[in-house]
Scaffold this motif. Sequence first.
Motif, short mmCIF file in Angstrom:
data_model
loop_
_atom_site.label_atom_id
_atom_site.label_comp_id
_atom_site.label_asym_id
_atom_site.label_seq_id
_atom_site.Cartn_x
_atom_site.Cartn_y
_atom_site.Cartn_z
N VAL A 195 0.84 -1.20 0.00
CA VAL A 195 0.00 0.00 0.00
C VAL A 195 0.87 1.25 0.00
N LYS A 196 1.92 1.24 0.82
CA LYS A 196 2.81 2.40 0.90
C LYS A 196 3.50 2.67 -0.43
N THR A 237 0.92 3.89 -3.03
CA THR A 237 0.53 5.28 -2.77
C THR A 237 1.64 6.23 -3.21
#
Length: 88
Positions: free
Chosen positions: A70-71, A74
């Motif tokens: 996710v990091k 993003t």
Amino acid sequence: MGSQGNSWADQWGSQNDVVEEDFGKKGKSSGKKMEKVSAVASASFGKAKSAAAVGADKAKAAAVVGAKKVKSGTSSGFNWIKDKCQKK
């Protein structure tokens, strides 16, 4: 409807004395059985605890990997937007 037949308390109320007497008699002899049941339960609990620990470790590892994905997703998304806005 309520006036027909005996109530629950009327049907089962007289049994209480017998149950209490039986419980008092069984209490002394069932002590050994309870010790055996307790030993088996604690052994099963130990197995369940170790299995849960393994499952928790796997879940933690999956969560860490997911958080990293996710990091990075993003971050790459913000960089893509930044590049598109700077071209104008």
